[in-house]
Write a protein that holds these residues in place. Structure first.
Motif, short mmCIF file in Angstrom:
data_model
loop_
_atom_site.label_atom_id
_atom_site.label_comp_id
_atom_site.label_asym_id
_atom_site.label_seq_id
_atom_site.Cartn_x
_atom_site.Cartn_y
_atom_site.Cartn_z
N GLN A 3 0.83 -1.20 0.00
CA GLN A 3 0.00 0.00 0.00
C GLN A 3 0.86 1.24 0.00
O GLN A 3 1.89 1.31 0.68
N SER A 4 0.48 2.26 -0.82
CA SER A 4 1.26 3.49 -0.88
C SER A 4 1.16 4.24 0.44
O SER A 4 0.19 4.12 1.17
N ALA A 5 2.22 5.03 0.73
CA ALA A 5 2.25 5.77 1.99
C ALA A 5 1.16 6.84 1.98
O ALA A 5 0.83 7.40 0.93
N PRO A 6 0.58 7.13 3.12
CA PRO A 6 -0.47 8.17 3.19
C PRO A 6 0.13 9.55 2.97
O PRO A 6 1.34 9.77 3.16
N PRO A 7 -0.69 10.53 2.58
CA PRO A 7 -0.19 11.90 2.43
C PRO A 7 0.38 12.43 3.73
O PRO A 7 -0.09 12.10 4.83
N VAL A 8 1.40 13.24 3.61
CA VAL A 8 2.07 13.84 4.76
C VAL A 8 1.93 15.36 4.66
O VAL A 8 2.30 15.96 3.64
N LEU A 9 1.39 15.98 5.71
CA LEU A 9 1.24 17.43 5.78
C LEU A 9 2.21 17.97 6.82
O LEU A 9 2.24 17.49 7.95
N SER A 10 2.99 18.97 6.43
CA SER A 10 3.91 19.60 7.39
C SER A 10 3.72 21.11 7.34
O SER A 10 3.51 21.70 6.27
#
Length: 429
Positions: free
Chosen positions: A3-10
Motif C-alpha cells: 500500500q502506498s504511503a499516506p499523504p504527509v502534511l507539514s
C-alpha cells in the motif's frame, strides 16, 4: 501489492509569532491530484473562522503553498499566508465579526488540514487526509506582562525578555475603548517595553472626560520604569489614538517622545482637549455620515468637515520629532490619506518635511494592524450611550493584507532606527 504511503502534511514552524510566515507542504500525493488546504480557528467568542485554497499536486505528488498556485477558494494565486489572512466566519457564525485576540497569554490555535478534491463547504463533515495544529503567539517566550494601576492610569506593560533596559512605547488604540493588548505585546516581542493604555472603558467614548495630562502621566509612568530607557520612548496611535498621539507631540510641554507612529488617524483638536469633547464635536457634525450598500456607516467625511473651522485643526507645524503616518486609500472611517498629505504640506512650509514619513496603500482600509489577521470590512461601535452602530472600515482583503504586512515591516524598521540606533533629527529653524 504494498500500500502506498499516506499523504504527509507539514507546517514549519508550528509555533511562532503572529507576524512570522510559515511553510505548508503536502507530500506523498499522487501526481496531478486535486486537494484542498483548509484552516480552521475557533475564536475566543466561540465563533469559527476558516480559509481554504484549491491546489493540484505536481509531478512528484507535492503541493507547496509557498510556490504553487491556489486555483480557487478564499484566496487565489501564490499566497504564502493565504490560509490566515483570507479567513472568514465559517457558516453558522455571526456576520460582521472582528477576529481580535483578547488574552495574549495564550496562542491563536489554527488547525491546518488537507482534503481530497476541491471543496468549498462541509469541511467538518468530512475526514481530512492529514491535519496539523499550529500556535500563533503575540507574546514571545520570556515577555513579562505587568498590570498597571497607578495615578489614575490603567493599562498593561509588556517587558521584553533579557536584561534591559529597553526603549519604550506608549500604545493607544481608538474610539472603541477598552484595554487592547495584542499589538503592544507583539511590540514587546520585538524588543520594546510597551505600555497598552486603556483611557476609557469599552463603548464609553461619549463620557470619557480624559485630558492630555492623563496621557502625560501614562508616558511618565513608562519613562520611570527601571526596565525602560527614559530618553528613548516613542508613541504609537491608531485612529483616535493617533489624534491623541499628535496632540502629545505638538501640545505637551511635559513629555518629549523620540518618535511617533500614527495609523489611520486625523489631526483635529478641540479647545481644552478631552476625549469627551472630541466625541461631542463628532456628534455635532455627524450629519455628513452616510451608509454603504450594507447599511454600514461611512465616517470618512467627518474629519474634513470638522477642520473646515481652523480652530479645530491641530497645529502640526509644531511637530519636532520623526513621525510615521500610515494610511489606506479606501479607508471609509477616516480621511487618513488626505490627513497625511496635509501634515506633510504643512511641515514642508517650515522646511520640516524630513520629520514626516508617509506610507499610503491603494486598496487598504482603516484597520491596518499587524499582518496576517483577517480583514474587517466593518466593526461594531457604540457612538452614543447605548446606541450601537456598524462602522465601515473599507479596503479589499488582498491589498489590505499586503498593506498590513508591508506597513508592519516599515513600522518596525522606523522604531528600530529611531529608538535603537539614532537620536531625534533636529528640526530646521
Amino acid at each position: 501489492m504494498a500500500q502506498s504511503a499516506p499523504p504527509v502534511l507539514s507546517v514549519v514552524p508550528t509555533r511562532a509569532l503572529v507576524d512570522e510566515k510559515f511553510k505548508v507542504l503536502v507530500e506523498n500525493l499522487a501526481p496531478g491530484s486535486p486537494v484542498t488546504l483548509h484552516s480552521l480557528h475557533q475564536s475566543e467568542d466561540q465563533d469559527y473562522w476558516e480559509a481554504f485554497g484549491h491546489y493540484i499536486s505536481d509531478h512528484r505528488g507535492v503541493v507547496s503553498v509557498a510556490e504553487d498556485l491556489s486555483f480557487g477558494g478564499t484566496y487565489t494565486g501564490v499566497e504564502v499566508m493565504g490560509l490566515l489572512w483570507s479567513m472568514r466566519p465559517a457558516p453558522g457564525s455571526h456576520d460582521c465579526k472582528r477576529l481580535r485576540k483578547k488574552n495574549v497569554c495564550t496562542p491563536i490555535l489554527v488547525s491546518i488540514s488537507v482534503y481530497r478534491g476541491h471543496l468549498a463547504e462541509g469541511f467538518r463533515d468530512q475526514s481530512p487526509l492529514a491535519s496539523v495544529l499550529i500556535e500563533r503567539w503575540y507574546m514571545a517566550p520570556g515577555v513579562q506582562r505587568i498590570d498597571i494601576r497607578e495615578k489614575g492610569v490603567r493599562g498593561t506593560l509588556f517587558i521584553p525578555p533579557g536584561p534591559g533596559p529597553f526603549p519604550g512605547m506608549l500604545d493607544m488604540w481608538g474610539g472603541g475603548g477598552g484595554l487592547v493588548e495584542y499589538r503592544t505585546s507583539l511590540l514587546a516581542s520585538h524588543g520594546y517595553a510597551s505600555f497598552a493604555l486603556e483611557y476609557f472603558p469599552p463603548g464609553a467614548m461619549w463620557k470619557a472626560d480624559v485630558d492630555l495630562s492623563h496621557f502625560e502621566t501614562a508616558f511618565n509612568i513608562l519613562k520611570d520604569h527601571p526596565q525602560v530607557i527614559p530618553h528613548r520612548i516613542g508613541i504609537f496611535g491608531f485612529c483616535l489614538g493617533s489624534t491623541v498621539a499628535m496632540h502629545l507631540v505638538t501640545e505637551s510641554s511635559i513629555i518629549k517622545p523620540l518618535c511617533c507612529v500614527c495609523v489611520s488617524g486625523f489631526h483635529m483638536t478641540v479647545p481644552e482637549f478631552t476625549v469627551k469633547k472630541v466625541h461631542e464635536l463628532m456628534v455635532k457634525h455627524s450629519n455628513v455620515v452616510r451608509l454603504d450598500e450594507n447599511n454600514h456607516e461611512i465616517w470618512r467625511d467627518l474629519g474634513p468637515e470638522m477642520i473646515k473651522d481652523p480652530s479645530y485643526k491641530l497645529n502640526v507645524q509644531k511637530i519636532n520629532c520623526p513621525v510615521l503616518l500610515v494610511s489606506g486609500h479606501e479607508d471609509q472611517n477616516c480621511a487618513a490619506v488626505e490627513n497625511a498629505e496635509d501634515i506633510f504640506q504643512s511641515m514642508t512650509v517650515l522646511g520640516k518635511e524630513h520629520l514626516v514619513t508617509s506610507v499610503q496603500y491603494p486598496g487598504a482600509g482603516h484597520m491596518i494592524e499587524p499582518p496576517f489577521s483577517p480583514h474587517s470590512s466593518a466593526i461594531p461601535f457604540v457612538f452614543k450611550a447605548k446606541i450601537k452602530s456598524k462602522w465601515a472600515c473599507g479596503g479589499q482583503p488582498k491589498p489590505h493584507s499586503d498593506a498590513k504586512e508591508d506597513a508592519w515591516m516599515k513600522i518596525l524598521a522606523f522604531l528600530q532606527h529611531h529608538l535603537y540606533f539614532c537620536t531625534t533629527p533636529k528640526a530646521k529653524m
